[in-house]
Design a protein around this motif. Structure first.
Motif, PDB file in Angstrom:
ATOM      1  N   UNK A   1       0.690  -1.317  -0.086  1.00 20.44           N
ATOM      2  CA  UNK A   1       0.016  -0.041   0.041  1.00 20.44           C
ATOM      3  C   UNK A   1       0.739   1.219  -0.120  1.00 20.44           C
ATOM      4  N   UNK A   2       1.664   1.475   0.987  1.00 18.24           N
ATOM      5  CA  UNK A   2       2.621   2.288   1.113  1.00 18.24           C
ATOM      6  C   UNK A   2       3.612   2.649   0.136  1.00 18.24           C
ATOM      7  N   UNK A   3       4.199   1.662  -0.527  1.00 19.11           N
ATOM      8  CA  UNK A   3       5.039   1.444  -1.607  1.00 19.11           C
ATOM      9  C   UNK A   3       4.321   1.924  -3.006  1.00 19.11           C
ATOM     10  N   UNK A   4       3.126   1.372  -3.142  1.00 19.54           N
ATOM     11  CA  UNK A   4       2.576   1.675  -4.555  1.00 19.54           C
ATOM     12  C   UNK A   4       1.867   3.110  -4.321  1.00 19.54           C
ATOM     13  N   UNK A   5       1.391   3.688  -3.146  1.00 16.07           N
ATOM     14  CA  UNK A   5       1.067   5.015  -3.173  1.00 16.07           C
ATOM     15  C   UNK A   5       1.916   6.099  -3.420  1.00 16.07           C
ATOM     16  N   UNK A   6       3.259   5.829  -3.113  1.00 15.37           N
ATOM     17  CA  UNK A   6       4.358   6.673  -3.066  1.00 15.37           C
ATOM     18  C   UNK A   6       4.786   6.670  -4.402  1.00 15.37           C
ATOM     19  N   UNK A   7       4.619   5.520  -5.175  1.00  8.37           N
ATOM     20  CA  UNK A   7       4.968   5.385  -6.584  1.00  8.37           C
ATOM     21  C   UNK A   7       4.094   6.098  -7.427  1.00  8.37           C
ATOM     22  N   UNK A   8       2.833   6.334  -6.918  1.00  8.46           N
ATOM     23  CA  UNK A   8       1.778   7.254  -7.834  1.00  8.46           C
ATOM     24  C   UNK A   8       0.712   6.450  -8.294  1.00  8.46           C
ATOM     25  N   UNK A   9       0.620   5.021  -7.612  1.00  6.70           N
ATOM     26  CA  UNK A   9      -0.276   4.107  -8.058  1.00  6.70           C
ATOM     27  C   UNK A   9      -1.623   4.383  -7.200  1.00  6.70           C
ATOM     28  N   UNK A  10      -2.883   3.922  -7.366  1.00  7.40           N
ATOM     29  CA  UNK A  10      -3.882   3.818  -6.547  1.00  7.40           C
ATOM     30  C   UNK A  10      -3.778   2.544  -5.778  1.00  7.40           C
ATOM     31  N   UNK A  11      -4.397   2.347  -4.567  1.00  6.91           N
ATOM     32  CA  UNK A  11      -4.115   1.031  -3.584  1.00  6.91           C
ATOM     33  C   UNK A  11      -5.401   0.526  -3.409  1.00  6.91           C
ATOM     34  N   UNK A  12      -5.179  -0.769  -3.092  1.00  6.05           N
ATOM     35  CA  UNK A  12      -6.202  -1.533  -2.465  1.00  6.05           C
ATOM     36  C   UNK A  12      -5.555  -2.660  -1.484  1.00  6.05           C
ATOM     37  N   UNK A  13      -6.021  -2.446  -0.353  1.00  3.09           N
ATOM     38  CA  UNK A  13      -5.423  -3.520   0.632  1.00  3.09           C
ATOM     39  C   UNK A  13      -6.516  -4.499   0.703  1.00  3.09           C
ATOM     40  N   UNK A  14      -5.827  -5.688   0.607  1.00  5.55           N
ATOM     41  CA  UNK A  14      -6.441  -7.013   0.974  1.00  5.55           C
ATOM     42  C   UNK A  14      -6.168  -7.319   2.316  1.00  5.55           C
ATOM     43  N   UNK A  15      -7.303  -7.053   3.085  1.00  6.87           N
ATOM     44  CA  UNK A  15      -7.220  -7.173   4.787  1.00  6.87           C
ATOM     45  C   UNK A  15      -8.202  -8.286   5.263  1.00  6.87           C
ATOM     46  N   UNK A  16      -7.536  -9.500   4.949  1.00  3.63           N
ATOM     47  CA  UNK A  16      -8.334 -10.603   5.345  1.00  3.63           C
ATOM     48  C   UNK A  16      -8.602 -10.708   6.555  1.00  3.63           C
ATOM     49  N   UNK A  17      -7.789 -10.212   7.673  1.00  2.00           N
ATOM     50  CA  UNK A  17      -8.116 -10.232   9.046  1.00  2.00           C
ATOM     51  C   UNK A  17      -8.618  -9.089   9.769  1.00  2.00           C
ATOM     52  N   UNK A  18      -9.018  -8.134   8.845  1.00  2.00           N
ATOM     53  CA  UNK A  18      -9.789  -6.893   9.546  1.00  2.00           C
ATOM     54  C   UNK A  18      -8.964  -6.035  10.366  1.00  2.00           C
ATOM     55  N   UNK A  19      -7.448  -6.004  10.070  1.00  2.00           N
ATOM     56  CA  UNK A  19      -6.566  -5.083  10.752  1.00  2.00           C
ATOM     57  C   UNK A  19      -6.772  -3.809  10.828  1.00  2.00           C
ATOM     58  N   UNK A  20      -6.558  -2.958  12.018  1.00  2.00           N
ATOM     59  CA  UNK A  20      -6.499  -1.443  11.743  1.00  2.00           C
ATOM     60  C   UNK A  20      -5.496  -0.877  10.893  1.00  2.00           C
ATOM     61  N   UNK A  21      -5.563   0.069  10.071  1.00  2.00           N
ATOM     62  CA  UNK A  21      -4.719   0.568   9.313  1.00  2.00           C
ATOM     63  C   UNK A  21      -3.581   1.329  10.163  1.00  2.00           C
ATOM     64  N   UNK A  22      -2.179   0.898   9.823  1.00  2.00           N
ATOM     65  CA  UNK A  22      -1.047   1.443  10.706  1.00  2.00           C
ATOM     66  C   UNK A  22      -0.765   2.815  10.288  1.00  2.00           C
ATOM     67  N   UNK A  23      -1.397   3.759  11.337  1.00  2.00           N
ATOM     68  CA  UNK A  23      -1.441   5.168  10.910  1.00  2.00           C
ATOM     69  C   UNK A  23      -0.016   5.651  10.580  1.00  2.00           C
ATOM     70  N   UNK A  24       1.121   5.054  11.256  1.00  2.00           N
ATOM     71  CA  UNK A  24       2.328   5.599  11.061  1.00  2.00           C
ATOM     72  C   UNK A  24       2.817   5.386   9.509  1.00  2.00           C
ATOM     73  N   UNK A  25       2.209   4.725   8.935  1.00  2.00           N
ATOM     74  CA  UNK A  25       2.416   4.657   7.358  1.00  2.00           C
ATOM     75  C   UNK A  25       1.893   5.869   6.547  1.00  2.00           C
ATOM     76  N   UNK A  26       1.042   6.710   7.060  1.00  2.00           N
ATOM     77  CA  UNK A  26       0.365   7.755   6.518  1.00  2.00           C
ATOM     78  C   UNK A  26      -0.829   7.598   5.726  1.00  2.00           C
ATOM     79  N   UNK A  27      -1.220   7.884   4.697  1.00  2.00           N
ATOM     80  CA  UNK A  27      -2.502   7.821   4.135  1.00  2.00           C
ATOM     81  C   UNK A  27      -2.823   6.502   3.925  1.00  2.00           C
ATOM     82  N   UNK A  28      -4.217   6.459   4.072  1.00  2.00           N
ATOM     83  CA  UNK A  28      -4.691   5.063   4.277  1.00  2.00           C
ATOM     84  C   UNK A  28      -4.924   4.751   2.857  1.00  2.00           C
TER      85      UNK A  28
END
Length: 230
Positions: free
Chosen positions: A184-211
């Protein structure tokens, strides 16, 4: 979002990778116990894993190349036992066959079929999964891997390499993966849009920046989202 193509992570996005890696280690160990019991005795599975971590730490130039890391690990294990002609190629084939004997999540294959019918897909992975051996290569237009490009996620250059293969601007590519930092953060910073496959319903790590643009429970939800866009 105006999405014209997708890049898709493999391990832990389409299948759980740890069971396959465990089976691969066990297959190598079983072969060693039969053909080189002295090497098997000195390098049981846990010791072999520790040796691989040591190789990775010493060879930071191979951070993008898990295949060569593992082959060097096997070579060093045999060297330590005084075996001059190490059967690295044979052992690698045993490992690689088991590593690619993955079990897809139940939602993965039906979703791949639906998604590939709508937009071009490129696999984008740091690992060494083989789409042909897994049996899903027909759903992908391209396969982009860290070993082939020389760069590993989250380096923006691997994402750009995938965009170049697809012939689509990064802003019109949706990258899909399970890892918040690498995908997510890698693709976002490269200018792509992002989809997180979050199979376990984890909260987003806010330290990584934009969701991520999309926070989805599985691949079926991604296919549903693409259908809705169409």
């Amino acid at each position: 979002m105006h999405i014209l193509a997708l890049t898709l992570d493999l391990d832990d996005t389409l299948w759980p990778v740890l069971p396959a890696l465990q089976r691969a280690d066990e297959a190598v160990d079983a072969w060693l116990r039969q053909h080189h019991p002295d090497v098997a005795l000195k390098w049981p599975i846990d010791a072999m894993r520790a040796l691989r971590l040591q190789v990775a730490a010493e060879r930071t130039d191979l951070a993008h190349d898990f295949t060569t890391q593992r082959q060097l690990t096997l070579q060093q294990a045999f060297d330590a036992c005084g075996v001059i002609e190490a059967p690295v190629d044979a052992l690698w084939e045993i490992y690689f066959a088991a590593r690619n004997a993955v079990e897809l999540y139940a939602d993965s294959l039906p979703a791949l079929q639906r998604i590939a019918a709508r937009v071009p897909l490129a696999s984008l992975t740091n690992g060494n999964a083989d789409l042909h051996r897994v049996g899903i290569h027909t759903h992908f237009a391209h396969h982009v891997c860290a070993r082939g490009t020389g760069f590993a996620k989250p380096d923006p250059r691997i994402f750009q390499a995938a965009a170049d293969c697809l012939g689509v601007a990064p802003a019109n590519i949706l990258h899909v993966g399970d890892d918040p930092a690498m995908d997510v953060a890698g693709a976002r910073d490269a200018g792509l849009r992002t989809a997180w496959i979050n199979r376990h319903g984890e909260p987003w790590p806010e330290a990584l920046g934009a969701r991520p643009d999309l926070d989805l429970p599985d691949m079926a939800a991604l296919a549903d989202w693409l259908d809705a866009q169409a």
